[in-house]
Design a protein around this motif. Structure first.
Motif, PDB file in Angstrom:
ATOM      1  N   SER A  14       0.831  -1.208   0.000  1.00 38.82           N
ATOM      2  CA  SER A  14       0.000   0.000   0.000  1.00 38.82           C
ATOM      3  C   SER A  14       0.865   1.257   0.000  1.00 38.82           C
ATOM      4  N   GLU A  15       1.938   1.246   0.791  1.00 43.55           N
ATOM      5  CA  GLU A  15       2.844   2.399   0.821  1.00 43.55           C
ATOM      6  C   GLU A  15       3.554   2.553  -0.524  1.00 43.55           C
ATOM      7  N   GLY A  16       3.981   1.441  -1.075  1.00 40.51           N
ATOM      8  CA  GLY A  16       4.683   1.493  -2.355  1.00 40.51           C
ATOM      9  C   GLY A  16       3.801   2.007  -3.475  1.00 40.51           C
ATOM     10  N   ALA A  43       2.207  -4.094 -19.319  1.00 36.76           N
ATOM     11  CA  ALA A  43       1.446  -4.911 -18.373  1.00 36.76           C
ATOM     12  C   ALA A  43       2.085  -4.889 -16.989  1.00 36.76           C
ATOM     13  N   VAL A  44       1.241  -5.050 -15.975  1.00 34.32           N
ATOM     14  CA  VAL A  44       1.698  -5.085 -14.586  1.00 34.32           C
ATOM     15  C   VAL A  44       1.719  -6.537 -14.117  1.00 34.32           C
ATOM     16  N   PHE A 314      -1.837  -1.362 -10.167  1.00 29.09           N
ATOM     17  CA  PHE A 314      -1.029  -1.993  -9.126  1.00 29.09           C
ATOM     18  C   PHE A 314      -1.914  -2.461  -7.968  1.00 29.09           C
ATOM     19  N   GLN A 315      -2.897  -1.642  -7.595  1.00 30.09           N
ATOM     20  CA  GLN A 315      -3.764  -2.016  -6.479  1.00 30.09           C
ATOM     21  C   GLN A 315      -4.599  -3.244  -6.813  1.00 30.09           C
ATOM     22  N   ARG A 320      -5.592  -8.925  -5.813  1.00 32.39           N
ATOM     23  CA  ARG A 320      -5.862 -10.192  -6.527  1.00 32.39           C
ATOM     24  C   ARG A 320      -7.264 -10.211  -7.122  1.00 32.39           C
ATOM     25  N   THR A 321      -7.687  -9.065  -7.636  1.00 30.69           N
ATOM     26  CA  THR A 321      -8.999  -8.976  -8.289  1.00 30.69           C
ATOM     27  C   THR A 321      -8.890  -9.054  -9.809  1.00 30.69           C
TER      28      THR A 321
END
Length: 336
Positions: A14-16, A43-44, A314-315, A320-321
């Motif tokens: 979350s911080e990153g 792509a991420v 990234f989130q 994992r959605t």
């Protein structure tokens, strides 16, 4: 040129993610054997998250722009480059970092022609997943036609690639994921059978599906308890492929289990192996391109965001959605 920037190592995902910024990067000179690419899409991957917290085996010098795979158009080539030319649509596969920017310089060996069957967004998610899956399943796993392949984390980008590679090689594919929605995608991309490992016992379900034969090859993306369950479903002579640890938990392997059951635990690091063995990398690339051109291999893109909203991609990976791939587009500045 603009790019996503990691300026510090964070103590949590979350911080990153919160610390990611869009910054200006200086244009670098091309060296011999390099290619400059105007990036359309990048792509991420889960390892991009790990880099934010310093948990990945490769630790780039700060500040850096993340990203290991992208699609775009060649804008310049260095001395000695003969495989691509200016104006070609290409895929950047297995870069180290830097693809989440409007421009990237890559070694020519990691730049491959983009099949007409793929969009820029789909092509951005082709390199890492499909090369890892093919090297893992065909080379390290030695999968044979008619064998049973079990894929964990099967609805992610790596899992979808493994399902499609397994089917292309003639396997019976069992896909494991954590929700019915994800299992529906697994069926859509070719899985023969699916298991929800949040409400089912993997060993019991596999035993039913295989009439007690169990599994020849496991493509294991998750780690933790899922890895432990996979050790229990290995057939004699089976190959348990260690791909990654999306659960965040690196399992400890009791050596007596592979001893008693007679299976092998096999590590898969396709990027490193491709660097060590360029001839193998080229042969694998040509085979993957051939399969992509026929439509057999096609990444599933679930989320597309502009560079300014990269944190959302990234989130989604962290939560994992994502089903398939999350992609960042460099538009409007890429002008492709």
């Amino acid at each position: 040129y603009r790019g996503l920037c990691v300026s510090k190592i964070s103590s949590s995902f979350s911080e990153g993610i919160a610390s990611l910024t869009v910054s200006q990067f200086p244009r670098r000179e091309l060296k011999k054997g390099q290619v400059r690419i105007r990036v359309h899409s990048s792509a991420v991957n889960y390892f991009d998250l790990l880099m934010l917290t310093g948990q990945y085996q490769m630790k780039p010098v700060l500040p850096f722009s993340p990203g290991a795979e992208a699609s775009g158009v060649v804008s310049d080539v260095g001395e000695g480059v003969r495989t691509v030319k200016v104006g070609d649509k290409v895929i950047v596969a297995m870069a180290t970092t830097g693809t989440m920017s409007e421009e990237v310089i890559a070694n020519a060996s990691t730049v491959i022609p983009m099949p007409d069957t793929l969009s820029f967004e789909e092509a951005a998610g082709f390199g890492v997943g499909y090369m890892t899956a093919y090297h893992g399943i065909a080379h390290r796993g030695q999968l044979k036609k008619g064998e049973i392949l079990l894929v964990t984390g099967a609805a992610g980008g790596m899992g979808v690639a493994a399902i499609q590679i397994g089917k292309a090689l003639g396997a019976i594919v069992i896909a494991c994921a954590s929700s019915q929605e994800k299992l529906d995608l697994c069926k859509q991309v070719g899985a023969d059978y699916v298991i929800n490992y949040t409400n089912s016992d993997i060993k019991e379900e596999v035993a039913k599906l295989t009439n007690g034969k169990l599994v020849d090859v496991v493509y294991e993306n998750v780690g933790g308890k899922v890895f432990n369950s996979c050790m229990r479903v290995m057939a004699p002579g089976g190959r348990l492929l260690v791909i990654g640890f999306a659960s965040g938990e690196i399992p400890k392997i009791p050596a007596n289990i592979p001893l008693i059951k007679g299976f092998s635990v096999v590590g898969v690091r396709s990027g490193a192996e491709m660097q060590r063995n360029p001839a193998m990398a080229m042969e694998m690339t040509m085979e993957l391109l051939k399969l992509a051109k026929t439509g057999i291999l096609k990444p599933h893109v679930d989320l597309v965001v502009p560079l300014e909203r990269a944190q959302e991609a990234f989130q989604a990976i962290a939560d994992r959605t994502v089903k398939g791939k999350a992609v960042i587009n460099m538009a409007p500045s890429s002008r492709l």
